[in-house]
Design a protein around this motif. Structure first.
Motif, PDB file in Angstrom:
ATOM      1  N   ALA A  22       1.984   8.212   9.131  1.00  0.00           N
ATOM      2  CA  ALA A  22       2.377   9.169   8.096  1.00  0.00           C
ATOM      3  C   ALA A  22       2.943  10.443   8.705  1.00  0.00           C
TER       4      ALA A  22
ATOM      5  N   GLY B 138       1.803   2.541   2.712  1.00  0.00           N
ATOM      6  CA  GLY B 138       1.529   3.111   4.028  1.00  0.00           C
ATOM      7  C   GLY B 138       2.438   2.504   5.080  1.00  0.00           C
ATOM      8  N   TRP B 139       2.077   2.731   6.333  1.00  0.00           N
ATOM      9  CA  TRP B 139       2.901   2.299   7.460  1.00  0.00           C
ATOM     10  C   TRP B 139       2.159   1.297   8.331  1.00  0.00           C
TER      11      TRP B 139
ATOM     12  N   PHE C  36       2.963  11.711  -0.986  1.00  0.00           N
ATOM     13  CA  PHE C  36       2.407  10.426  -0.570  1.00  0.00           C
ATOM     14  C   PHE C  36       2.044  10.452   0.905  1.00  0.00           C
ATOM     15  N   GLU C  37       2.930  10.992   1.736  1.00  0.00           N
ATOM     16  CA  GLU C  37       2.667  11.055   3.172  1.00  0.00           C
ATOM     17  C   GLU C  37       1.452  11.937   3.471  1.00  0.00           C
TER      18      GLU C  37
ATOM     19  N   THR D 294       0.802  -1.228   0.000  1.00  0.00           N
ATOM     20  CA  THR D 294       0.000   0.000   0.000  1.00  0.00           C
ATOM     21  C   THR D 294       0.833   1.275   0.000  1.00  0.00           C
TER      22      THR D 294
ATOM     23  N   ASP E 163      -3.729   7.401   8.141  1.00  0.00           N
ATOM     24  CA  ASP E 163      -2.598   6.548   8.494  1.00  0.00           C
ATOM     25  C   ASP E 163      -1.835   7.210   9.644  1.00  0.00           C
TER      26      ASP E 163
ATOM     27  N   ARG F  29       8.613   2.590  -2.820  1.00  0.00           N
ATOM     28  CA  ARG F  29       7.269   2.903  -3.316  1.00  0.00           C
ATOM     29  C   ARG F  29       7.263   2.944  -4.839  1.00  0.00           C
TER      30      ARG F  29
ATOM     31  N   GLN G 177      -1.123  12.318   1.500  1.00  0.00           N
ATOM     32  CA  GLN G 177      -2.278  11.489   1.138  1.00  0.00           C
ATOM     33  C   GLN G 177      -2.576  10.479   2.247  1.00  0.00           C
ATOM     34  N   LEU G 178      -1.523   9.868   2.785  1.00  0.00           N
ATOM     35  CA  LEU G 178      -1.707   8.900   3.867  1.00  0.00           C
ATOM     36  C   LEU G 178      -2.320   9.564   5.097  1.00  0.00           C
ATOM     37  N   GLN G 179      -1.855  10.757   5.436  1.00  0.00           N
ATOM     38  CA  GLN G 179      -2.421  11.483   6.585  1.00  0.00           C
ATOM     39  C   GLN G 179      -3.903  11.747   6.380  1.00  0.00           C
TER      40      GLN G 179
END
Length: 155
Positions: free
Chosen positions: A139, A42-43, A127-128, A40, A136, A77, A130-132
Protein backbone atom coordinates in the motif's frame (compact mmCIF):
# COMPACT_ATOMS: atom_id res chain seq x y z
CA UNK A 1 15.06 2.74 -10.10
CA UNK A 2 17.48 3.38 -12.94
CA UNK A 3 19.32 0.58 -14.71
CA UNK A 4 22.96 1.71 -14.85
CA UNK A 5 23.51 0.02 -18.20
CA UNK A 6 20.99 1.98 -20.21
CA UNK A 7 19.39 4.55 -17.89
CA UNK A 8 15.91 3.07 -18.25
CA UNK A 9 13.51 3.37 -15.37
CA UNK A 10 12.44 -0.17 -14.46
CA UNK A 11 10.16 0.78 -11.57
CA UNK A 12 6.77 1.94 -12.75
CA UNK A 13 3.09 1.38 -13.32
CA UNK A 14 1.58 -1.08 -15.74
CA UNK A 15 -1.46 -2.96 -16.94
CA UNK A 16 -0.46 -6.61 -17.23
CA UNK A 17 -3.09 -8.90 -18.75
CA UNK A 18 -5.74 -6.31 -17.82
CA UNK A 19 -4.65 -6.07 -14.17
CA UNK A 20 -2.90 -3.07 -12.57
CA UNK A 21 0.68 -3.85 -11.49
CA UNK A 22 3.28 -1.59 -9.92
CA UNK A 23 6.98 -2.34 -9.78
CA UNK A 24 8.82 -0.65 -6.94
CA UNK A 25 12.46 -0.58 -5.86
CA UNK A 26 13.46 -2.52 -2.76
CA UNK A 27 15.84 -1.33 -0.02
CA UNK A 28 18.37 -3.87 -1.30
CA UNK A 29 18.44 -2.34 -4.78
CA UNK A 30 16.15 -4.89 -6.43
CA UNK A 31 12.56 -4.70 -7.61
CA UNK A 32 9.25 -5.96 -6.29
CA UNK A 33 6.07 -6.30 -8.34
CA UNK A 34 2.68 -5.77 -6.72
CA UNK A 35 -0.45 -6.98 -8.52
CA UNK A 36 -3.89 -5.67 -7.57
CA UNK A 37 -5.94 -8.39 -5.86
CA UNK A 38 -9.44 -8.02 -7.29
CA UNK A 39 -10.95 -9.98 -4.40
CA UNK A 40 -9.66 -7.70 -1.63
CA UNK A 41 -8.46 -4.52 -3.37
CA UNK A 42 -5.06 -5.04 -1.71
CA UNK A 43 -1.69 -5.88 -3.23
CA UNK A 44 -0.14 -9.29 -3.87
CA UNK A 45 3.58 -9.80 -4.44
CA UNK A 46 4.04 -10.87 -8.06
CA UNK A 47 7.81 -10.93 -8.54
CA UNK A 48 7.44 -13.82 -10.98
CA UNK A 49 6.10 -11.43 -13.66
CA UNK A 50 8.78 -8.72 -13.42
CA UNK A 51 10.78 -10.02 -16.41
CA UNK A 52 7.65 -10.42 -18.52
CA UNK A 53 6.67 -6.82 -17.80
CA UNK A 54 10.06 -5.12 -17.96
CA UNK A 55 11.09 -6.94 -21.12
CA UNK A 56 7.52 -7.18 -22.53
CA UNK A 57 8.06 -10.90 -23.06
CA UNK A 58 4.58 -12.17 -22.33
CA UNK A 59 0.95 -11.23 -22.17
CA UNK A 60 -0.40 -7.78 -22.75
CA UNK A 61 1.77 -5.15 -21.08
CA UNK A 62 0.93 -1.44 -21.12
CA UNK A 63 2.97 1.25 -19.39
CA UNK A 64 0.82 3.70 -17.42
CA UNK A 65 1.49 7.14 -16.00
CA UNK A 66 0.98 7.61 -12.28
CA UNK A 67 -2.37 9.29 -12.91
CA UNK A 68 -3.53 6.59 -15.32
CA UNK A 69 -2.48 3.92 -12.82
CA UNK A 70 -4.45 5.51 -9.96
CA UNK A 71 -7.54 5.80 -12.17
CA UNK A 72 -7.16 2.22 -13.40
CA UNK A 73 -6.77 0.78 -9.88
CA UNK A 74 -9.86 2.61 -8.68
CA UNK A 75 -11.83 1.60 -11.76
CA UNK A 76 -11.07 -2.05 -10.93
CA UNK A 77 -11.78 -1.65 -7.21
CA UNK A 78 -15.07 0.11 -7.97
CA UNK A 79 -16.13 -2.69 -10.32
CA UNK A 80 -14.92 -5.61 -8.20
CA UNK A 81 -15.55 -4.69 -4.57
CA UNK A 82 -18.67 -4.16 -2.50
CA UNK A 83 -18.92 -2.99 1.07
CA UNK A 84 -19.99 -0.23 3.39
CA UNK A 85 -18.40 3.03 4.40
CA UNK A 86 -17.22 6.22 2.73
CA UNK A 87 -15.04 4.60 0.05
CA UNK A 88 -17.87 2.35 -1.12
CA UNK A 89 -20.33 5.28 -1.13
CA UNK A 90 -17.95 7.10 -3.48
CA UNK A 91 -17.65 4.00 -5.68
CA UNK A 92 -21.47 4.03 -5.90
CA UNK A 93 -21.39 7.69 -6.93
CA UNK A 94 -18.99 6.89 -9.78
CA UNK A 95 -21.15 3.91 -10.82
CA UNK A 96 -24.23 6.16 -10.94
CA UNK A 97 -22.43 8.68 -13.17
CA UNK A 98 -21.22 5.87 -15.45
CA UNK A 99 -24.67 4.26 -15.63
CA UNK A 100 -26.30 7.58 -16.52
CA UNK A 101 -23.85 8.18 -19.37
CA UNK A 102 -24.33 4.62 -20.66
CA UNK A 103 -28.14 4.92 -20.43
CA UNK A 104 -27.94 8.12 -22.45
CA UNK A 105 -25.43 6.56 -24.88
CA UNK A 106 -22.94 9.36 -24.49
CA UNK A 107 -19.44 10.10 -23.24
CA UNK A 108 -18.93 11.83 -19.92
CA UNK A 109 -19.41 15.57 -19.93
CA UNK A 110 -16.24 17.49 -19.00
CA UNK A 111 -17.75 18.07 -15.55
CA UNK A 112 -18.55 14.37 -15.07
CA UNK A 113 -15.09 13.34 -16.24
CA UNK A 114 -13.46 15.76 -13.80
CA UNK A 115 -15.73 14.58 -10.97
CA UNK A 116 -14.99 10.88 -11.62
CA UNK A 117 -11.25 11.55 -11.87
CA UNK A 118 -11.28 13.49 -8.60
CA UNK A 119 -13.36 10.88 -6.79
CA UNK A 120 -11.08 8.07 -7.95
CA UNK A 121 -7.97 9.95 -6.81
CA UNK A 122 -9.63 10.46 -3.41
CA UNK A 123 -10.79 6.84 -3.06
CA UNK A 124 -7.32 5.63 -4.01
CA UNK A 125 -5.81 7.53 -1.08
CA UNK A 126 -8.57 6.43 1.30
CA UNK A 127 -8.31 2.75 0.30
CA UNK A 128 -4.50 2.73 0.39
CA UNK A 129 -4.52 4.33 3.85
CA UNK A 130 -6.89 1.58 5.05
CA UNK A 131 -4.57 -1.04 3.55
CA UNK A 132 -1.55 0.51 5.29
CA UNK A 133 -3.34 0.47 8.65
CA UNK A 134 -4.14 -3.21 8.04
CA UNK A 135 -0.46 -3.96 7.33
CA UNK A 136 -0.49 -4.37 3.53
CA UNK A 137 3.19 -3.87 2.57
CA UNK A 138 2.28 -2.88 -1.00
CA UNK A 139 0.00 0.00 0.00
CA UNK A 140 1.17 3.51 -0.86
CA UNK A 141 -1.36 6.35 -0.69
CA UNK A 142 1.29 8.89 -1.72
CA UNK A 143 1.16 7.60 -5.31
CA UNK A 144 -2.03 9.60 -5.96
CA UNK A 145 -0.30 12.87 -5.19
CA UNK A 146 3.02 12.07 -6.88
CA UNK A 147 2.23 13.87 -10.13
CA UNK A 148 -0.62 16.36 -9.78
CA UNK A 149 -2.75 16.78 -12.89
CA UNK A 150 -1.42 13.64 -14.58
CA UNK A 151 -4.78 11.90 -14.68
CA UNK A 152 -6.43 11.07 -17.94
CA UNK A 153 -10.14 10.95 -18.51
CA UNK A 154 -11.68 7.89 -16.89
CA UNK A 155 -12.69 5.01 -19.07
Amino acid sequence: MKDAADGLSLAGYYDYNDTPVKITPTAEGGLTAWRLDLQTGGWQVADDIIDEIVFAMGGEVFVRSVGQFVQRVEEERGLSLRGEGPVFALYETVRAIEEQAVAERRAFTPEEAALVTGIRRRTFVMFEEQLQRAGDPGADPSIATAVPGSDTEPS
